[in-house]
Scaffold this active site. Sequence first.
Site, PDB file in Angstrom:
ATOM      1  CG  HIS A   1      -8.335   3.808   1.091  1.00  0.00           C
ATOM      2  ND1 HIS A   1      -8.527   3.651   2.446  1.00  0.00           N
ATOM      3  CD2 HIS A   1      -9.548   4.139   0.580  1.00  0.00           C
ATOM      4  CE1 HIS A   1      -9.805   3.891   2.731  1.00  0.00           C
ATOM      5  NE2 HIS A   1     -10.438   4.192   1.626  1.00  0.00           N
TER       6      HIS A   1
ATOM      7  N   GLY B   1       1.144  -1.459   4.317  1.00  0.00           N
ATOM      8  CA  GLY B   1       1.555  -0.126   3.912  1.00  0.00           C
ATOM      9  C   GLY B   1       2.454   0.566   4.910  1.00  0.00           C
ATOM     10  CG  HIS B   2       2.187   3.112   9.120  1.00  0.00           C
ATOM     11  ND1 HIS B   2       1.896   4.448   8.957  1.00  0.00           N
ATOM     12  CD2 HIS B   2       3.026   3.036  10.182  1.00  0.00           C
ATOM     13  CE1 HIS B   2       2.520   5.143   9.884  1.00  0.00           C
ATOM     14  NE2 HIS B   2       3.205   4.315  10.646  1.00  0.00           N
TER      15      HIS B   2
ATOM     16  NE  ARG C   1      -7.772  11.056   5.428  1.00  0.00           N
ATOM     17  CZ  ARG C   1      -8.207  10.409   6.519  1.00  0.00           C
ATOM     18  NH1 ARG C   1      -7.398   9.632   7.196  1.00  0.00           N
ATOM     19  NH2 ARG C   1      -9.440  10.543   6.937  1.00  0.00           N
ATOM     20  CG  HIS C   2      -3.799   8.695   1.365  1.00  0.00           C
ATOM     21  ND1 HIS C   2      -4.633   7.984   0.577  1.00  0.00           N
ATOM     22  CD2 HIS C   2      -4.028   8.270   2.636  1.00  0.00           C
ATOM     23  CE1 HIS C   2      -5.346   7.148   1.316  1.00  0.00           C
ATOM     24  NE2 HIS C   2      -5.024   7.305   2.573  1.00  0.00           N
TER      25      HIS C   2
ATOM     26  CB  THR D   1      -5.622   4.149   9.365  1.00  0.00           C
ATOM     27  OG1 THR D   1      -5.528   3.100   8.412  1.00  0.00           O
ATOM     28  CG2 THR D   1      -5.656   3.557  10.773  1.00  0.00           C
ATOM     29  CB  THR D   2      -9.447   1.306   7.127  1.00  0.00           C
ATOM     30  OG1 THR D   2      -8.952   2.000   5.987  1.00  0.00           O
ATOM     31  CG2 THR D   2     -10.826   0.767   6.826  1.00  0.00           C
TER      32      THR D   2
ATOM     33  CD  GLU E   1      -6.747  -0.604   0.899  1.00  0.00           C
ATOM     34  OE1 GLU E   1      -6.830   0.488   1.496  1.00  0.00           O
ATOM     35  OE2 GLU E   1      -5.932  -1.464   1.208  1.00  0.00           O
TER      36      GLU E   1
ATOM     37  CG  ASP F   1      -3.032   4.659   0.370  1.00  0.00           C
ATOM     38  OD1 ASP F   1      -3.000   4.570  -0.863  1.00  0.00           O
ATOM     39  OD2 ASP F   1      -3.918   4.159   1.079  1.00  0.00           O
ATOM     40  CG  HIS F   2       1.165   6.272   4.747  1.00  0.00           C
ATOM     41  ND1 HIS F   2       0.123   7.154   4.878  1.00  0.00           N
ATOM     42  CD2 HIS F   2       0.889   5.238   5.563  1.00  0.00           C
ATOM     43  CE1 HIS F   2      -0.747   6.672   5.751  1.00  0.00           C
ATOM     44  NE2 HIS F   2      -0.311   5.501   6.175  1.00  0.00           N
TER      45      HIS F   2
ATOM     46  NE  ARG G   1      -9.587   8.098   4.235  1.00  0.00           N
ATOM     47  CZ  ARG G   1      -9.747   7.205   5.208  1.00  0.00           C
ATOM     48  NH1 ARG G   1      -8.905   6.196   5.336  1.00  0.00           N
ATOM     49  NH2 ARG G   1     -10.727   7.329   6.068  1.00  0.00           N
TER      50      ARG G   1
ATOM     51  NE  ARG H   1       7.308  21.767   2.929  1.00  0.00           N
ATOM     52  CZ  ARG H   1       8.580  22.174   3.024  1.00  0.00           C
ATOM     53  NH1 ARG H   1       9.273  22.420   1.945  1.00  0.00           N
ATOM     54  NH2 ARG H   1       9.137  22.315   4.195  1.00  0.00           N
TER      55      ARG H   1
ATOM     56  CD  GLU I   1      -7.035  -6.473   2.824  1.00  0.00           C
ATOM     57  OE1 GLU I   1      -7.151  -6.283   1.600  1.00  0.00           O
ATOM     58  OE2 GLU I   1      -6.343  -5.746   3.559  1.00  0.00           O
TER      59      GLU I   1
ATOM     60  CG  HIS J   1      -5.457  -2.018   9.324  1.00  0.00           C
ATOM     61  ND1 HIS J   1      -5.100  -1.478  10.534  1.00  0.00           N
ATOM     62  CD2 HIS J   1      -5.938  -1.000   8.578  1.00  0.00           C
ATOM     63  CE1 HIS J   1      -5.377  -0.187  10.519  1.00  0.00           C
ATOM     64  NE2 HIS J   1      -5.876   0.135   9.347  1.00  0.00           N
ATOM     65  N   GLY J   2      -1.973  -2.964   9.921  1.00  0.00           N
ATOM     66  CA  GLY J   2      -1.114  -2.961  11.100  1.00  0.00           C
ATOM     67  C   GLY J   2      -0.019  -4.021  11.080  1.00  0.00           C
TER      68      GLY J   2
ATOM     69  CG  ASN K   1      -1.846   1.140   1.285  1.00  0.00           C
ATOM     70  OD1 ASN K   1      -1.450   2.267   1.001  1.00  0.00           O
ATOM     71  ND2 ASN K   1      -3.087   0.899   1.627  1.00  0.00           N
TER      72      ASN K   1
HETATM   73  N1  PXP Z   1      -5.807  -3.288   3.968  1.00  0.00           N
HETATM   74  C1  PXP Z   1      -6.779  -2.338   4.024  1.00  0.00           C
HETATM   75  C2  PXP Z   1      -8.138  -2.696   3.523  1.00  0.00           C
HETATM   76  C3  PXP Z   1      -6.506  -1.042   4.496  1.00  0.00           C
HETATM   77  O1  PXP Z   1      -7.491  -0.129   4.540  1.00  0.00           O
HETATM   78  C4  PXP Z   1      -5.192  -0.727   4.900  1.00  0.00           C
HETATM   79  C5  PXP Z   1      -4.884   0.651   5.370  1.00  0.00           C
HETATM   80  O2  PXP Z   1      -5.138   1.567   4.357  1.00  0.00           O
HETATM   81  C6  PXP Z   1      -4.218  -1.744   4.805  1.00  0.00           C
HETATM   82  C7  PXP Z   1      -4.553  -3.008   4.363  1.00  0.00           C
HETATM   83  C8  PXP Z   1      -2.793  -1.485   5.156  1.00  0.00           C
HETATM   84  O3  PXP Z   1      -2.671  -1.167   6.519  1.00  0.00           O
HETATM   85  P1  PXP Z   1      -1.268  -0.672   7.083  1.00  0.00           P
HETATM   86  O4  PXP Z   1      -0.974   0.641   6.438  1.00  0.00           O
HETATM   87  O5  PXP Z   1      -1.506  -0.577   8.561  1.00  0.00           O
HETATM   88  O6  PXP Z   1      -0.250  -1.713   6.711  1.00  0.00           O
END
Ligand code: PXP
Length: 237
Positions: A42, A212-213, A48-49, A99-100, A69, A8-9, A44, A17, A150, A190-191, A6
């Site tokens: 994602h 992602g993160h 936002r990203h 976040t979600t 997403e 997004d970040h 959104r 910026r 998922e 997620h996480g 992911n």
């Molecule tokens: N899967 C879904 C459906 C999500 O919404 C996210 C966060 O956007 C992730 C995975 C990835 O989560 P993380 O950034 O915590 O790894």
Amino acid sequence: MLLGVNIDHVATLRNARGGIDPDIIAAARVCKVCGVETITTHLREDRRHIKDADAEAIRMLPRVRLNLEMAMTDEMQEIALRLRPHAVCLVPEKRQELTTEGGLDVEGQLDRAIKFVKPLIEKNIEVSFFIDPDIHQISAVSKTGAPFIELHTGKYSEAFGTEEEETAFENLKGAAIFAQNFGLKVNAGHGLNYQNVKRMHEIPNLVELNIGHSIIARSIFVGLEQAVKEMKTLCEG
Ligand code: PXP
């Protein structure tokens, strides 16, 4: 297990910026060079990203699978039908959340979910629902025609290393097996990070992890290529 990164970040940083750096498409290319199967992003409601143009540019990259997403809104459905990403993951969305925060309530809006996924499936888009490890939600998804869920790994990720880890992990594993018995294919995310991801191998037949993160955070210290390669190795087991 396959890895969906992911990105997004990367856009979060760019948007800080308002310019073009860091380049989201360059990031997607690095992931691809590292053998990543899927680029996840994602779009959104508040943009936002990732912006619409980002999603379109990623979609145009050759041999890159895009997992989009998105919330279950008419606007997003129209975008997905036009873009035709390889996969769509339907997520809940609240404007104020960082976040979600939880899984989608499919059971509570089953009729709408069935109608929503139909045109996407007809366009050969692989649809998944992002849900908590909950048997009622899984049963509901099995009635929609979507081939994937998922599983939201947030509770497990937060519990990792604490007394609650085992319960959270067993919930996740039980839910994955329950879903597979319904004929659903199971992704998770997620996480997840470089430590807690290892236990995902104890869950049978997980198809793909979306992360992602932790990858983008690590890339600040070791570079994106190294951060992605390390996670890819962990996913391969
Ligand atoms: N899967 C879904 C459906 C999500 O919404 C996210 C966060 O956007 C992730 C995975 C990835 O989560 P993380 O950034 O915590 O790894």
